[in-house]
Write a protein that holds these residues in place. Structure first.
Motif, PDB file in Angstrom:
ATOM      1  N   THR A  79       0.908  -1.002  -0.010  1.00 51.04           N
ATOM      2  CA  THR A  79      -0.085   0.136   0.066  1.00 51.04           C
ATOM      3  C   THR A  79       0.893   1.465   0.161  1.00 51.04           C
ATOM      4  OG1 THR A  79      -1.804  -1.084   1.357  1.00 51.04           O
ATOM      5  CG2 THR A  79      -1.810   1.168   1.224  1.00 51.04           C
ATOM      6  N   VAL A  80       1.887   1.437   0.993  1.00 48.88           N
ATOM      7  CA  VAL A  80       2.994   2.403   0.853  1.00 48.88           C
ATOM      8  C   VAL A  80       3.513   2.590  -0.464  1.00 48.88           C
ATOM      9  CG1 VAL A  80       4.963   3.194   1.787  1.00 48.88           C
ATOM     10  CG2 VAL A  80       3.167   2.305   3.261  1.00 48.88           C
ATOM     11  N   VAL A  81       3.940   1.463  -1.001  1.00 48.94           N
ATOM     12  CA  VAL A  81       4.765   1.601  -2.430  1.00 48.94           C
ATOM     13  C   VAL A  81       3.694   2.215  -3.160  1.00 48.94           C
ATOM     14  CG1 VAL A  81       5.792   0.212  -3.974  1.00 48.94           C
ATOM     15  CG2 VAL A  81       6.501  -0.185  -1.933  1.00 48.94           C
ATOM     16  N   VAL A  82       2.603   1.837  -3.511  1.00 52.52           N
ATOM     17  CA  VAL A  82       1.460   2.039  -4.866  1.00 52.52           C
ATOM     18  C   VAL A  82       1.263   3.734  -4.432  1.00 52.52           C
ATOM     19  CG1 VAL A  82      -0.799   2.130  -5.369  1.00 52.52           C
ATOM     20  CG2 VAL A  82       0.569  -0.132  -5.126  1.00 52.52           C
ATOM     21  N   ALA A  83       1.284   4.047  -2.931  1.00 54.94           N
ATOM     22  CA  ALA A  83       0.992   5.269  -2.783  1.00 54.94           C
ATOM     23  C   ALA A  83       2.149   6.442  -3.184  1.00 54.94           C
ATOM     24  CB  ALA A  83       0.795   5.582  -1.230  1.00 54.94           C
ATOM     25  N   VAL A  84       3.448   5.954  -2.886  1.00 56.11           N
ATOM     26  CA  VAL A  84       4.582   6.497  -3.394  1.00 56.11           C
ATOM     27  C   VAL A  84       4.527   6.508  -5.045  1.00 56.11           C
ATOM     28  CG1 VAL A  84       7.262   6.555  -3.487  1.00 56.11           C
ATOM     29  CG2 VAL A  84       5.973   6.196  -1.362  1.00 56.11           C
ATOM     30  N   LEU A  85       4.519   5.441  -5.556  1.00 52.76           N
ATOM     31  CA  LEU A  85       4.762   5.652  -6.858  1.00 52.76           C
ATOM     32  C   LEU A  85       3.515   6.583  -7.628  1.00 52.76           C
ATOM     33  CD1 LEU A  85       5.467   1.881  -7.651  1.00 52.76           C
ATOM     34  CD2 LEU A  85       6.994   3.798  -8.183  1.00 52.76           C
ATOM     35  N   THR A  86       2.372   6.496  -6.986  1.00 59.67           N
ATOM     36  CA  THR A  86       1.306   7.306  -7.395  1.00 59.67           C
ATOM     37  C   THR A  86       1.495   8.770  -7.306  1.00 59.67           C
ATOM     38  OG1 THR A  86      -0.424   5.561  -6.978  1.00 59.67           O
ATOM     39  CG2 THR A  86      -1.024   7.689  -7.274  1.00 59.67           C
TER      40      THR A  86
END
Length: 91
Positions: free
Chosen positions: A6-13
């Motif tokens: 979830t954190v990685v998706v938030a960062v990439l987004t």
């Protein structure tokens, strides 16, 4: 607590963006350039110290870059063969 994914998706987004910069593209009357920003993320957990953690994250990041843009890879020992590529890229 948020999961790693979830954190990685938030960062990439959050990082992914396309911006038009006026006056940067050459030509006339009001030239513009389009700039696209993205990220490759290396994830490392554990290790025997900060040095290992940073090296593992670096190896994972370069593995993510090799797999394509805007990706995240979690370090595993089988990624170690990627390590020589990181040294060559830094030179």
């Amino acid at each position: 607590m948020r999961s790693r994914e979830t954190v990685v998706v938030a960062v990439l987004t959050a990082v992914r963006d396309t911006t038009v910069i006026t006056g940067a593209g050459g030509g006339s009357p009001d030239p513009a350039a389009t700039v696209t920003v993205g990220a490759s993320v290396g994830i490392a957990v554990g290790g025997t110290g900060a040095g290992d953690l940073m090296r593992h994250a670096d190896v994972a990041m370069y593995a993510a870059k090799l797999r394509g843009r805007n990706r995240a890879v979690t370090f595993t020992p089988r990624l170690e063969p990627v390590a020589p590529l990181t040294a060559a890229s830094a030179a």
